[in-house]
Design a protein around this motif. Structure first.
Motif, short mmCIF file in Angstrom:
data_model
loop_
_atom_site.label_atom_id
_atom_site.label_comp_id
_atom_site.label_asym_id
_atom_site.label_seq_id
_atom_site.Cartn_x
_atom_site.Cartn_y
_atom_site.Cartn_z
N GLN A 178 92.64 60.14 8.38
CA GLN A 178 93.25 59.09 9.22
C GLN A 178 93.11 59.39 10.71
O GLN A 178 93.34 58.52 11.54
CB GLN A 178 94.75 58.96 8.88
CG GLN A 178 95.01 58.49 7.45
CD GLN A 178 96.48 58.36 7.14
OE1 GLN A 178 97.24 59.31 7.35
NE2 GLN A 178 96.89 57.22 6.65
N GLU A 180 97.34 52.53 1.80
CA GLU A 180 97.35 53.98 2.02
C GLU A 180 98.77 54.40 2.38
O GLU A 180 99.42 53.76 3.20
CB GLU A 180 96.37 54.36 3.12
CG GLU A 180 96.54 53.59 4.40
CD GLU A 180 95.30 53.71 5.30
OE1 GLU A 180 95.40 54.40 6.31
OE2 GLU A 180 94.26 53.09 4.99
N ARG A 193 89.24 57.17 1.64
CA ARG A 193 90.07 56.04 2.05
C ARG A 193 89.26 54.73 1.94
O ARG A 193 89.74 53.71 1.46
CB ARG A 193 90.49 56.30 3.49
CG ARG A 193 91.44 55.35 4.11
CD ARG A 193 91.67 55.86 5.52
NE ARG A 193 92.47 54.98 6.33
CZ ARG A 193 92.47 55.04 7.66
NH1 ARG A 193 91.73 55.93 8.31
NH2 ARG A 193 93.23 54.23 8.35
N SER A 252 95.50 54.96 -1.88
CA SER A 252 95.29 56.35 -1.46
C SER A 252 96.58 56.94 -0.90
O SER A 252 97.42 56.24 -0.33
CB SER A 252 94.16 56.46 -0.43
OG SER A 252 94.43 55.68 0.71
N TRP A 306 88.13 60.58 4.92
CA TRP A 306 87.95 59.23 5.46
C TRP A 306 87.16 58.39 4.45
O TRP A 306 87.45 57.21 4.22
CB TRP A 306 87.17 59.26 6.78
CG TRP A 306 87.99 59.46 8.01
CD1 TRP A 306 88.34 60.65 8.56
CD2 TRP A 306 88.55 58.45 8.86
NE1 TRP A 306 89.08 60.45 9.70
CE2 TRP A 306 89.23 59.11 9.91
CE3 TRP A 306 88.54 57.05 8.84
CZ2 TRP A 306 89.90 58.43 10.93
CZ3 TRP A 306 89.21 56.36 9.85
CH2 TRP A 306 89.88 57.06 10.88
N HIS A 324 98.02 60.10 1.58
CA HIS A 324 97.55 60.94 2.68
C HIS A 324 98.61 61.99 3.03
O HIS A 324 99.43 61.79 3.94
CB HIS A 324 97.24 60.06 3.90
CG HIS A 324 96.16 59.06 3.61
ND1 HIS A 324 94.86 59.22 4.04
CD2 HIS A 324 96.17 57.93 2.87
CE1 HIS A 324 94.12 58.21 3.60
NE2 HIS A 324 94.90 57.41 2.88
N SER A 356 93.83 61.53 -0.67
CA SER A 356 93.10 61.76 0.57
C SER A 356 93.90 62.78 1.39
O SER A 356 94.37 63.78 0.85
CB SER A 356 92.89 60.43 1.31
OG SER A 356 92.21 60.63 2.52
#
Ligand SMILES: NC(=O)c1ccc[n+]([C@@H]2O[C@H](COP(=O)([O-])OP(=O)(O)OC[C@H]3O[C@@H](n4cnc5c(N)ncnc54)[C@H](O)[C@@H]3O)[C@@H](O)[C@H]2O)c1
Length: 261
Positions: free
Chosen positions: A146, A236, A162, A181, A159, A183, A141
């Motif tokens: 976020q 995440e 996620r 995920s 998003w 980020h 992601s």
């Protein structure tokens, strides 16, 4: 993947012809994984590089937006290795386009590659991973998944990814498949080529003061694929030099340097 697996493990990496995907593939092969490299562009040159370095790899031409191409790729992986323990949904495109400038075409294209692609991929790969004793899926992601980010197609796709991660984590746990995920913040790759002004301004909000090196994202991907993260699923991991957590006040304090006691 079972904790007792001793045979070389197999991982499929999408978007592996260039950028971070190629880096993940090279590093995973160097660590002993057998790597299936998939991309809409021919990943052959990266496969050749891995093989020249003594690693095991295979080339798969795959447009992640096409479910039937996913079926074909998983069939190829089955024929080549007979198993699959890891999937890295890395293929993605970015459009730094303001909200009101975003056309239907751009919206659809970004959502198709960045969100439909991983959904089709998880659906296609999970049964083989189950047959292989379980495994780990890593969805790439972004911090744009976020926070509020100006480019609606990219932000919404990340998003969504996620959310897809958390949905799949619950559903696939019973098959021994973990789903997490990653980020990344700003990473030095071709995705940001030509965006010098954007990058320079964005780095001013990064407390660690620089972009990430691609291998710093690879390290987290590898951690999530391997047994070191065996109790992590639905999580995440943000890899952004503290941009999301502290970027705002980092910038404010830098701008007010000397004015605060
Ligand atoms: N570079 C960054 O700063 C950054 C930050 C956060 C997240 N990310 C994410 O990391 C991932 C990799 O980014 P990168 O910077 O290495 O990008 P990149 O542009 O260097 O590589 C992306 C790869 O995806 C492939 N691809 C594009 N469309 C495809 C499709 N339909 N089917 C299959 N493959 C396709 C491309 O051919 C390319 O090889 C992306 O998901 C991106 O959104 C990047």
């Amino acid at each position: 993947m079972s904790e007792t697996t001793t045979v070389p493990r197999v991982v499929l990496v999408t978007g592996a012809a260039s950028g971070m995907g190629a880096g993940h593939a090279r590093a995973l092969a160097a660590a002993g994984w057998r790597v299936a490299l998939a991309d809409v562009s021919d990943p052959g040159p990266v496969v050749a590089e891995i093989e020249a370095a003594g690693g095991q790899a295979s080339r798969h031409v795959l447009d992640v937006t096409e479910p039937e191409q996913w079926t074909k790729t998983i069939d190829e992986v089955t024929a080549a290795y007979g198993a699959l323990h890891g999937l890295v949904n890395n293929a993605g495109i970015s459009r730094r386009m303001r909200f009101m400038d975003t056309s239907e075409e751009v919206w659809r294209q970004v959502l198709a590659i960045n969100l439909d692609g991983p959904f089709y991929g998880i659906r296609a790969a999970a049964p083989l991973m189950r047959e292989s004793g379980g495994g780990s899926i890593v969805n790439i992601s972004s911090i744009s998944g976020q926070i509020g980010y100006f480019s609606p197609s990219y932000s919404t796709s990340k998003w969504g990814l996620r959310g897809l991660t958390k949905s799949a984590a619950g559903e696939l746990a019973g098959w021994g498949i973990r789903v997490n995920s990653v980020h990344p913040g700003l990473v030095e790759t071709p995705l940001l080529a030509g965006a010098d002004g954007f990058v320079e301004s964005a780095v001013a909000s990064v407390p660690l003061g620089r972009m990430a090196r691609p291998e710093e994202i690879t390290a987290v991907v590898r951690f999530l694929l391997e047994d070191a993260s065996s109790y992590m699923s639905g999580s995440e991991l943000t890899v952004d030099g503290a941009l999301v957590s502290n970027g705002l006040y980092h910038r404010i304090l830098t701008e007010m340097e000397g004015e605060l006691s």
